[in-house]
Scaffold this active site. Structure first.
Site, PDB file in Angstrom:
ATOM      1  N   ILE A 148       0.830  -1.192   0.000  1.00 11.98           N
ATOM      2  CA  ILE A 148       0.000   0.000   0.000  1.00 11.98           C
ATOM      3  C   ILE A 148       0.871   1.250   0.000  1.00 11.98           C
ATOM      4  O   ILE A 148       1.989   1.234   0.506  1.00 11.98           O
ATOM      5  CB  ILE A 148      -0.971  -0.024   1.216  1.00 11.98           C
ATOM      6  CG1 ILE A 148      -1.958   1.146   1.174  1.00 11.98           C
ATOM      7  CG2 ILE A 148      -0.224  -0.114   2.526  1.00 11.98           C
ATOM      8  CD1 ILE A 148      -3.094   1.039   2.183  1.00 11.98           C
ATOM      9  N   CYS A 149       0.347   2.304  -0.602  1.00 10.32           N
ATOM     10  CA  CYS A 149       0.962   3.630  -0.607  1.00 10.32           C
ATOM     11  C   CYS A 149       2.209   3.630  -1.495  1.00 10.32           C
ATOM     12  O   CYS A 149       2.128   3.326  -2.665  1.00 10.32           O
ATOM     13  CB  CYS A 149       1.248   4.074   0.826  1.00 10.32           C
ATOM     14  SG  CYS A 149       1.611   5.830   1.024  1.00 10.32           S
ATOM     15  N   ALA A 150       3.356   3.952  -0.941  1.00 10.99           N
ATOM     16  CA  ALA A 150       4.601   3.948  -1.717  1.00 10.99           C
ATOM     17  C   ALA A 150       5.181   2.546  -1.852  1.00 10.99           C
ATOM     18  O   ALA A 150       6.011   2.291  -2.723  1.00 10.99           O
ATOM     19  CB  ALA A 150       5.624   4.876  -1.061  1.00 10.99           C
TER      20      ALA A 150
ATOM     21  N   ALA B 191      -2.598  -0.867  -3.134  1.00 10.55           N
ATOM     22  CA  ALA B 191      -3.525   0.214  -2.793  1.00 10.55           C
ATOM     23  C   ALA B 191      -2.778   1.536  -2.807  1.00 10.55           C
ATOM     24  O   ALA B 191      -1.561   1.585  -2.577  1.00 10.55           O
ATOM     25  CB  ALA B 191      -4.169  -0.041  -1.432  1.00 10.55           C
TER      26      ALA B 191
END
Length: 184
Positions: free
Chosen positions: A102-104, A149
Site C-alpha cells: 500500500i501507498c509507496a 492500494a
C-alpha cells in the site's frame, strides 16, 4: 488458519499497518508483525513507537500465506533496502503466493520486477517505480495474488480485500458490517 506477515520498518505509515492488522485479526487471521530493524521497537513516520511481534529473520516463511508491505516514508525506502524483504517478496512472487503493498510500498515490488505485466496502483509520484506494470489510477488494484492500494485513504478497502482473498467474501462482509464501514 491463514498466516500473514506484515513487515515493520522505521518510518512506515502508522495507520496503514495498524488498520490492516486490526481488520485481519477481526477475521481471525494470524497476523504477525515482523521488524526488519533487528530490534522489536520501531518508530513510524508520525513518530509513534510500536513493538513488533517478532524479528523478520526469525520467521519460518514456508508457513506464511501472504506478505504485506505498508507504505510511508522513509519506511518504504527501508523496506526496499532490506535484503530479507526483497528475497521473500521474490520468493512469494515465484511461488504465486499473495503479496500486498500500500501507498509507496508497491514501488518495492516494482523495482524487484514483480509487477511486470501486472496491474498496480500506488501513492501519486511513485508510478514510475512500478516498472513494466500497468498503472491504474484507482484506490485499490486486485491483480490475482498481488494486491496494491494507493494510500491511507484506501486502507479499509485494502484490508477487506485481503480478508476476502484469504477467507472468502462472507468473512470480509462480516468484518465490514461489524465495523459499520461505508454506512451513512
Amino acid at each position: 488458519m491463514n498466516k500473514v506477515v506484515i513487515f515493520f520498518a522505521n518510518g512506515m505509515e502508522t495507520c496503514e499497518a495498524l488498520n490492516t492488522i486490526d481488520l485481519l485479526r477481526r477475521a481471525n487471521i494470524n497476523v504477525v508483525s515482523a521488524s526488519i530493524t533487528g530490534n522489536l521497537k520501531i518508530s513510524t513516520s508520525c513518530k509513534v513507537e510500536l513493538h513488533a511481534d517478532i524479528l523478520a529473520n526469525d520467521i519460518d516463511y514456508d508457513s506464511v500465506d501472504m506478505l504485506i508491505l505498508p507504505g510511508g516514508m522513509p519506511g518504504t525506502t527501508n523496506l526496499a533496502k532490506n535484503k530479507l524483504v526483497c528475497e521473500k517478496c521474490l520468493d512469494f512472487a515465484e511461488q504465486g503466493k499473495y503479496l500486498a503493498a500500500i501507498c509507496a510500498a508497491p514501488s518495492v515490488l516494482g523495482r524487484l520486477g514483480i509487477l511486470k505485466n501486472r496491474n498496480a496502483t500506488c501513492y501519486p509520484g511513485f508510478e514510475d517505480q512500478l516498472i513494466e506494470a500497468t498503472y491504474i489510477n484507482t484506490g485499490l488494484v486486485d491483480d490475482g495474488n498481488i494486491i496494491t492500494a494507493r494510500a491511507l485513504g484506501s486502507a479499509f478497502d485494502f484490508a477487506l480485500t485481503l480478508i476476502e482473498k484469504l477467507c472468502g467474501k462472507e468473512a470480509a462482509l462480516n468484518v465490514k458490517n461489524s465495523i459499520y464501514y461505508n454506512e451513512n
